[in-house]
Structure formats: C-alpha cells, structure tokens
Motif scaffolding. Structure first.
Motif, PDB file in Angstrom:
ATOM      1  N   ASN A  72       0.846  -1.186   0.000  1.00 13.85           N
ATOM      2  CA  ASN A  72       0.000   0.000   0.000  1.00 13.85           C
ATOM      3  C   ASN A  72       0.890   1.247   0.000  1.00 13.85           C
ATOM      4  O   ASN A  72       2.116   1.145  -0.042  1.00 13.85           O
ATOM      5  CB  ASN A  72      -1.025  -0.040   1.138  1.00 13.85           C
ATOM      6  CG  ASN A  72      -0.417   0.114   2.513  1.00 13.85           C
ATOM      7  OD1 ASN A  72       0.615   0.765   2.698  1.00 13.85           O
ATOM      8  ND2 ASN A  72      -1.048  -0.473   3.496  1.00 13.85           N
ATOM      9  N   ASP A  73       0.284   2.400   0.042  1.00 11.60           N
ATOM     10  CA  ASP A  73       1.065   3.639  -0.072  1.00 11.60           C
ATOM     11  C   ASP A  73       1.841   3.982   1.194  1.00 11.60           C
ATOM     12  O   ASP A  73       2.661   4.885   1.200  1.00 11.60           O
ATOM     13  CB  ASP A  73       0.161   4.803  -0.479  1.00 11.60           C
ATOM     14  CG  ASP A  73      -0.936   5.093   0.534  1.00 11.60           C
ATOM     15  OD1 ASP A  73      -1.156   4.266   1.447  1.00 11.60           O
ATOM     16  OD2 ASP A  73      -1.593   6.135   0.401  1.00 11.60           O
ATOM     17  N   ARG A  74       1.622   3.249   2.272  1.00 11.94           N
ATOM     18  CA  ARG A  74       2.266   3.565   3.547  1.00 11.94           C
ATOM     19  C   ARG A  74       3.245   2.490   4.015  1.00 11.94           C
ATOM     20  O   ARG A  74       4.235   2.795   4.663  1.00 11.94           O
ATOM     21  CB  ARG A  74       1.190   3.786   4.600  1.00 11.94           C
ATOM     22  CG  ARG A  74       1.687   4.388   5.871  1.00 11.94           C
ATOM     23  CD  ARG A  74       0.558   4.637   6.844  1.00 11.94           C
ATOM     24  NE  ARG A  74      -0.540   5.363   6.251  1.00 11.94           N
ATOM     25  CZ  ARG A  74      -0.815   6.644   6.484  1.00 11.94           C
ATOM     26  NH1 ARG A  74      -0.065   7.329   7.303  1.00 11.94           N
ATOM     27  NH2 ARG A  74      -1.847   7.235   5.915  1.00 11.94           N
ATOM     28  N   PHE A  75       2.945   1.216   3.720  1.00 10.84           N
ATOM     29  CA  PHE A  75       3.754   0.106   4.216  1.00 10.84           C
ATOM     30  C   PHE A  75       4.062  -0.883   3.101  1.00 10.84           C
ATOM     31  O   PHE A  75       3.266  -1.061   2.184  1.00 10.84           O
ATOM     32  CB  PHE A  75       2.996  -0.670   5.314  1.00 10.84           C
ATOM     33  CG  PHE A  75       2.508   0.188   6.439  1.00 10.84           C
ATOM     34  CD1 PHE A  75       3.390   0.732   7.346  1.00 10.84           C
ATOM     35  CD2 PHE A  75       1.159   0.448   6.581  1.00 10.84           C
ATOM     36  CE1 PHE A  75       2.932   1.531   8.389  1.00 10.84           C
ATOM     37  CE2 PHE A  75       0.689   1.239   7.618  1.00 10.84           C
ATOM     38  CZ  PHE A  75       1.583   1.780   8.524  1.00 10.84           C
ATOM     39  N   ALA A  99       6.686   4.281   4.537  1.00 10.00           N
ATOM     40  CA  ALA A  99       6.879   5.494   3.738  1.00 10.00           C
ATOM     41  C   ALA A  99       6.979   6.687   4.673  1.00 10.00           C
ATOM     42  O   ALA A  99       6.180   6.842   5.597  1.00 10.00           O
ATOM     43  CB  ALA A  99       5.727   5.666   2.762  1.00 10.00           C
ATOM     44  N   THR A 100       7.971   7.520   4.422  1.00 14.88           N
ATOM     45  CA  THR A 100       8.144   8.754   5.179  1.00 14.88           C
ATOM     46  C   THR A 100       8.214   9.905   4.177  1.00 14.88           C
ATOM     47  O   THR A 100       8.340   9.664   2.970  1.00 14.88           O
ATOM     48  CB  THR A 100       9.449   8.715   6.014  1.00 14.88           C
ATOM     49  OG1 THR A 100      10.566   8.776   5.124  1.00 14.88           O
ATOM     50  CG2 THR A 100       9.535   7.464   6.878  1.00 14.88           C
ATOM     51  N   ARG A 105      11.580   3.917   4.290  1.00 19.03           N
ATOM     52  CA  ARG A 105      12.574   3.685   5.332  1.00 19.03           C
ATOM     53  C   ARG A 105      12.369   2.290   5.907  1.00 19.03           C
ATOM     54  O   ARG A 105      11.251   1.929   6.298  1.00 19.03           O
ATOM     55  CB  ARG A 105      12.419   4.726   6.441  1.00 19.03           C
ATOM     56  CG  ARG A 105      13.558   4.665   7.437  1.00 19.03           C
ATOM     57  CD  ARG A 105      13.372   5.659   8.551  1.00 19.03           C
ATOM     58  NE  ARG A 105      12.781   4.907   9.654  1.00 19.03           N
ATOM     59  CZ  ARG A 105      12.092   5.424  10.650  1.00 19.03           C
ATOM     60  NH1 ARG A 105      11.852   6.701  10.675  1.00 19.03           N
ATOM     61  NH2 ARG A 105      11.618   4.665  11.595  1.00 19.03           N
ATOM     62  N   ASP A 106      13.443   1.490   5.936  1.00 19.71           N
ATOM     63  CA  ASP A 106      13.364   0.176   6.569  1.00 19.71           C
ATOM     64  C   ASP A 106      13.065   0.343   8.050  1.00 19.71           C
ATOM     65  O   ASP A 106      13.608   1.246   8.702  1.00 19.71           O
ATOM     66  CB  ASP A 106      14.680  -0.588   6.420  1.00 19.71           C
ATOM     67  CG  ASP A 106      14.956  -1.013   4.990  1.00 19.71           C
ATOM     68  OD1 ASP A 106      14.000  -1.052   4.180  1.00 19.71           O
ATOM     69  OD2 ASP A 106      16.123  -1.312   4.692  1.00 19.71           O
ATOM     70  N   THR A 136       5.767   7.419  13.453  1.00 16.86           N
ATOM     71  CA  THR A 136       6.238   7.354  12.065  1.00 16.86           C
ATOM     72  C   THR A 136       5.158   6.793  11.154  1.00 16.86           C
ATOM     73  O   THR A 136       5.016   7.227  10.011  1.00 16.86           O
ATOM     74  CB  THR A 136       7.513   6.491  11.964  1.00 16.86           C
ATOM     75  OG1 THR A 136       8.535   7.079  12.770  1.00 16.86           O
ATOM     76  CG2 THR A 136       8.010   6.382  10.535  1.00 16.86           C
ATOM     77  N   PHE A 137       4.381   5.827  11.656  1.00 14.96           N
ATOM     78  CA  PHE A 137       3.313   5.248  10.846  1.00 14.96           C
ATOM     79  C   PHE A 137       2.295   6.299  10.436  1.00 14.96           C
ATOM     80  O   PHE A 137       1.708   6.218   9.358  1.00 14.96           O
ATOM     81  CB  PHE A 137       2.620   4.108  11.580  1.00 14.96           C
ATOM     82  CG  PHE A 137       3.457   2.870  11.758  1.00 14.96           C
ATOM     83  CD1 PHE A 137       4.637   2.678  11.062  1.00 14.96           C
ATOM     84  CD2 PHE A 137       3.050   1.882  12.626  1.00 14.96           C
ATOM     85  CE1 PHE A 137       5.404   1.533  11.224  1.00 14.96           C
ATOM     86  CE2 PHE A 137       3.797   0.726  12.800  1.00 14.96           C
ATOM     87  CZ  PHE A 137       4.974   0.558  12.101  1.00 14.96           C
TER      88      PHE A 137
END
Length: 151
Positions: A72-75, A99-100, A105-106, A136-137
């Motif tokens: 998805n666009d975030r994870f 995603a940041t 970012r891992d 961060t999420f």
C-alpha cells in the motif's frame, strides 16, 4: 497487564512458531501496547516483524504462504503473510518498510524487551522506540496508541 485469553494464546503460539528464527523478531502495534501494560479496546491482529528469510520460514512452518500483491502507499514488506490459525490473526511483516516524507525507510528496531506470556517469550521494542515507530506510521490509530504509552 490487561490481556485477553485470545491474545495470550496467540502470542504464545507466535513464540513457539518463531523459536527457530535466526534473527531478532518483535511484536509491534496494538499487541505491543498491551504487552507494555496498556489497555486497548480490541487487538484485531498481531503484528510480527522479522527478517525476510525468517518471515519466509515462519510462514512455511505454520502452513501459510506469502501473499503476493502490491504494497500500500504507507507500508511494504519483502515477505508478507497472515497466519490465521491462532485466535487472533498474525500478520507477518518481514523486510518491513514504512513510507516517510523522505521516502521509504526500513523498519530497523534497536531495542528488544522480553515479555513472558503463558510461559513463552515474546519481544517488543522499548516504550520509547515503539512510540517513535507508531508516530512514524502516521495514522490516527497509531498516534492514539503512542499517546497511551506516554501516559
């Protein structure tokens, strides 16, 4: 600790199934908040973060297959799958990234605290690291969970 019997059984099953992991693994998300002694209305799934090789092996061991599809666009995860046998589904996120604003970012956790549930060991990030991860999420539910940990 406020924990339902279903969550306790699920976490004990995760510990047993992850016992052969070669690399560190963690419980994050709402289950980790409960493991840190906070109360959550409902834990809908247990989020398990592990290395990609361990994630593949874990899913094979529990009779599940990695899911294919787009992140998805975030994870996103190199290996992702859901173990449906426990009372609460377990989402395996192996090689997990978020995603940041600066790009992907891992998720590389540096703290690991042991909690015993039904005689089994499970691991969570420290409260401070879990708060940073949840923030961060960026989702409202993650901010609420982080707020619970700061109280």
């Amino acid at each position: 600790m406020v924990m339902t019997p279903a969550l306790a059984e699920t976490l004990a099953m995760v510990s047993e199934a992850a016992s052969c992991a070669r690399n560190p693994w963690w419980i994050i998300g709402s289950a980790a908040v409960v493991l840190h002694g906070r109360s959550i209305d409902q834990v809908k799934d247990v989020d398990l973060v592990m290395s990609a090789p361990d994630g593949e092996e874990f899913l094979k061991r529990v009779g599940e297959r990695p899911q294919s599809g787009k992140p998805n666009d975030r994870f996103r995860s190199l290996v992702f799958g859901t173990w449906t046998k426990p009372p609460i589904p377990v989402e395996v996120m192996a090689g997990f990234s978020v995603a940041t604003p600066d790009g992907w970012r891992d998720v590389a956790l540096s703290t690991r605290e042991e909690v015993t549930v039904q005689g089994q060991r499970v691991y969570v990030p420290s409260v401070d690291e879990l708060i940073r991860l949840l923030r961060t999420f960026g989702r409202a539910k993650d901010h609420s969970r982080a707020d619970l940990l700061q109280d």
